[in-house]
Design a protein around this motif. Structure first.
Motif: not given
Lengths: 307, 422
Positions: A270, A273, B381, B386-387, B389-390
């Motif tokens: 995930f 970045r 998810d 993504a971010e 979700a985490s």
């Protein structure tokens, strides 16, 4: 013509500078690879940390925004930082423990080589395996550790690794096992080099027990202690494997350290970045730089004293 | 010399262009060259399916060489980026919905809306929404599976319980199970996503599908009272002690023994868990399935049904063959056999395909076709970026262990939301 040939200034450039140039020629391949794989990427990380980038599209310049977010109250960063401090301090326990075991094993008994290799064993097996074994050891209900604490009526809620208050210490304890073995082997080799005449002389002067250890043995083990210190600090800062295997940063991120956080932000499922991950890497780099500077200074000082 | 090389290159280019248009003109023109597929179907059963798919497609097209590479499913989640940007293959596996966004935005997936415009694709209409981003379609689904509550029918019978339809029945059932000395639910939240399933269900049952998707799209703050209502409902179960203890130390597989040994009676899971539970000794008389019960009678059922997909890389060398492969994978016959009980054991995406007669696949198919009027969720998810979700799943895990930290968790998630979606 003949006089010109013997004239030193008429020799080729390389011949004239052979002594100065040759070492550099031998160093060149190493320098090139070191630059490509270490030096340049460090500066690339600095550059990326000023951007927002998902690793695929265009980089977007954000200036110091990543650092503002990181140092301006990112709780994940704070947790990771303090966990790093815990690792650094507690990991140093490996040095006295290694010394103790080395002193204990430094005797001539039947089969001592086997005992030595058994004590060294945890360092030989992979860190991933050690982490896995310890995570089973710590399992709630069925794990051996939980059974043992149960005898004393202590029940850790969620098991050692499931409880945010104990998880980091549990992982550090797992890491100490192989690290102690490493320090032990360093001290064992160091003990071989201890001058028996000095020990004899000290004994004649009436030195015994811990005084003998502190004033006679330990000063002679100083090089071993220095190396043990260096490898332990480095080991503490790259504690990534244990965390990844044992808790994956959890429960709820309480066991993250900076290197794990950096990986999570930039390279995990995930993540991606890259800018933020690079900013963490830069901060970690400067933390390590403090230690590296100290080590370099210590080595330089020793060399100067030796001359 | 140089001019002859140039001329022959130009001639070559002209012929390939001609050939290209000729292929585009008719589907029956023979496919040539090489088709490179990278697949993440690395578990034993899916691997066999993928290998047979590639071999069959290769046999159908004598002039075409199919080159299949299978990558570990977990590793693929990070490797796909490198694979797509450097020397891209023609066809890759991925997931539907928001999970596609980074690759669509970076232009790494090919827009295949023209494929979806073909009449054969009307049979795939139910999954079109999950494949659509920015008004275009970016891949095709090949399988999906239902989520729901898998429970020990023998223990329910022993305690005289019925499958719950409403939240009150659910809580009453759970109390009876707890009184018998068992836990209601097993779960392993070490890798976080399992908690996401619980949130998906309780939130969509409390506030409805539309609200859930708004939350996923960052349009609603996490501190919204409706989100709190979701957590209130969840907390009822947590406070009862419905979930097994220490779940934060288990993976989903490590949580299986609790239901296999009868210490817990149910498992909110995807249909892929059935194979593991059957291997663990639960035959169909002991294991059964029910749809997650209604909480708020005013909202329709929404179901988690994650869809797995095939995509064409935008850098694909053999686009015609890649498109032909996607048509082949989604055709009714292929859909029937790859999703059969002895293959993937999941649901076919093509409405004209036959659903396996496996008990759970049948129940899931019935549920998703007739009783999921609210909408189909792809899973926490995959619906959330993504971010989010985490960060979110970490918060959900913390909530399940320390429900009192809720205010702090929601503030943290809200802070993350404001940063991530702007």
């Amino acid at each position: 013509m003949a006089s010109q040939a013997t004239d030193p200034d008429r020799r080729g450039w390389y011949r004239r500078n052979e002594i100065a140039v040759t070492p550099w020629l031998f160093l060149l391949p190493g320098l090139i690879f070191f630059a490509i794989y270490v030096i340049i990427p460090i500066f690339q990380s600095f550059w990326i940390s000023f951007h927002e980038w998902d690793g695929l599209g265009e980089k977007e310049w954000v200036g110091l925004a990543n650092y503002e977010r990181l140092l301006g109250g990112d709780r994940k960063f704070e947790t990771s930082f303090w966990n790093n401090v815990k690792w650094l301090l507690l990991y140093l326990l490996a040095i006295p423990m290694g010394l103790f075991i080395a002193l204990f094993l430094n005797q001539t008994v039947f089969g001592i080589r086997i005992y030595k290799s058994l004590f060294f064993f945890p360092f030989v097996i992979s860190q991933v395996v050690v982490g896995l074994v310890f995570s089973w050891f710590y399992l709630p209900n069925n794990g051996l550790f939980d059974v043992m604490t149960g005898w004393f009526g202590i029940d850790i809620r969620g098991g050692v690794l499931g409880n945010p208050d104990t998880a980091t210490y549990g992982i550090i304890a797992a890491g100490l096992w192989p690290q102690t073995a490493y320090c032990m082997i360093l001290y064992l080799t160091g003990l071989n080099a201890v001058d028996p005449e000095q020990v004899e002389a000290a004994r004649l002067d009436g030195a015994k027990g811990h005084k003998m250890l502190w004033y006679v043995i330990l000063p002679q083990l100083k090089p071993a202690t220095f190396i043990a210190f260096v490898v332990t600090i480095i080991g503490a800062l790259r504690s990534f494997d244990f965390i990844a295997v044992m808790t994956n940063g959890g429960p709820f991120g309480s066991t993250r350290v900076l290197s794990f956080y950096m990986f999570e932000e930039s390279l995990s499922e995930f993540g991606f970045r890259m800018g933020y991950g690079a900013a963490i890497a830069v901060v970690l780099f400067f933390l390590m730089l403090i230690f590296i500077c100290y080590f370099l200074y210590a080595m330089w000082r020793d060399e100067r004293e030796a001359r | 010399m140089r001019s002859t090389v140039k001329a022959s290159l130009a001639a070559l280019a002209a012929t390939t262009m001609l050939a290209g248009t000729a292929f585009a003109g008719s589907h029956s023109a023979p496919l040539t060259g090489e088709l490179r597929i990278i697949s993440d179907m690395s578990n034993p059963a899916p691997r066999a399916v993928m290998e047979k798919l590639a071999a069959d497609f290769d046999a159908m097209h004598p002039d075409l060489t199919v080159n299949l590479e299978i990558v570990d499913r977990e590793a693929w989640k990070t490797q796909i980026r490198n694979a797509l940007s450097a020397n891209p293959p023609d066809v890759v596996n991925w997931y539907a919905a928001t999970r596609m966004t980074p690759y669509v935005d970076a232009g790494l997936f090919m827009d295949i809306s023209d494929l979806w415009a073909e009449p054969e694709f009307e049979a795939l209409a139910s999954t079109k929404g999950a494949m659509t981003l920015n008004g275009a379609q970016w891949g095709v689904p090949y399988t999906y599976y239902q989520w729901g509550v898998y429970y020990r029918a023998d223990i329910f019978a022993e305690l005289g319980l019925e499958e719950p339809k409403t939240w009150d029945e659910e809580l009453a059932n759970c109390q009876a199970i707890l009184d018998s000395g068992r836990k209601c639910y097993t779960i392993g939240t070490k890798f976080l996503w399992t908690a996401g399933g619980w949130f998906d269900y309780i939130n969509s049952r409390t506030n409805g599908y539309d609200f859930h998707i708004q939350l996923a799209n960052g349009e609603v703050p996490w501190t919204d009272p409706r989100v709190r209502a979701t957590f209130e409902n969840w907390r009822q179960l947590i406070d009862m002690g419905a979930f097994i203890d220490d779940h934060q130390t288990y993976s989903w597989q490590e949580a299986l023994p609790f239901i296999l040994e009868g210490q817990a009676t149910a498992y909110l899971m995807g249909n892929f868990a059935v194979a593991a539970m059957r291997d663990g000794g639960l035959d169909d008389s002991k294991l059964d399935f029910y749809q997650f019960p209604v909480i708020n009678p005013d909202v329709d059922y929404a179901e988690d049904a994650p869809t797995d997909t095939f995509h064409i890389a935008s850098g694909a060398q053999n686009v015609e063959a890649a498109k032909a492969f996607l048509r082949y994978v989604t055709s009714p016959d292929v859909q029937t056999w790859i999703n059969a009980g002895d293959a993937l054991g999941q649901l076919p995406v093509n409405a004209n395909a036959t659903v396996s007669d496996d008990k759970f696949i049948q129940q899931g198919f019935d549920m998703l076709s007739n009783n999921a009027g609210g909408g189909i969720m792809q899973f926490f998810d995959r619906d959330f970026p993504a971010e989010m979700a985490s960060v979110g799943m970490e918060g959900l895990q913390e909530f399940m262990v320390f429900p009192d930290n809720l205010d702090d968790i929601l503030e943290r998630l809200e802070e993350a939301r404001q940063r991530i979606y702007n």
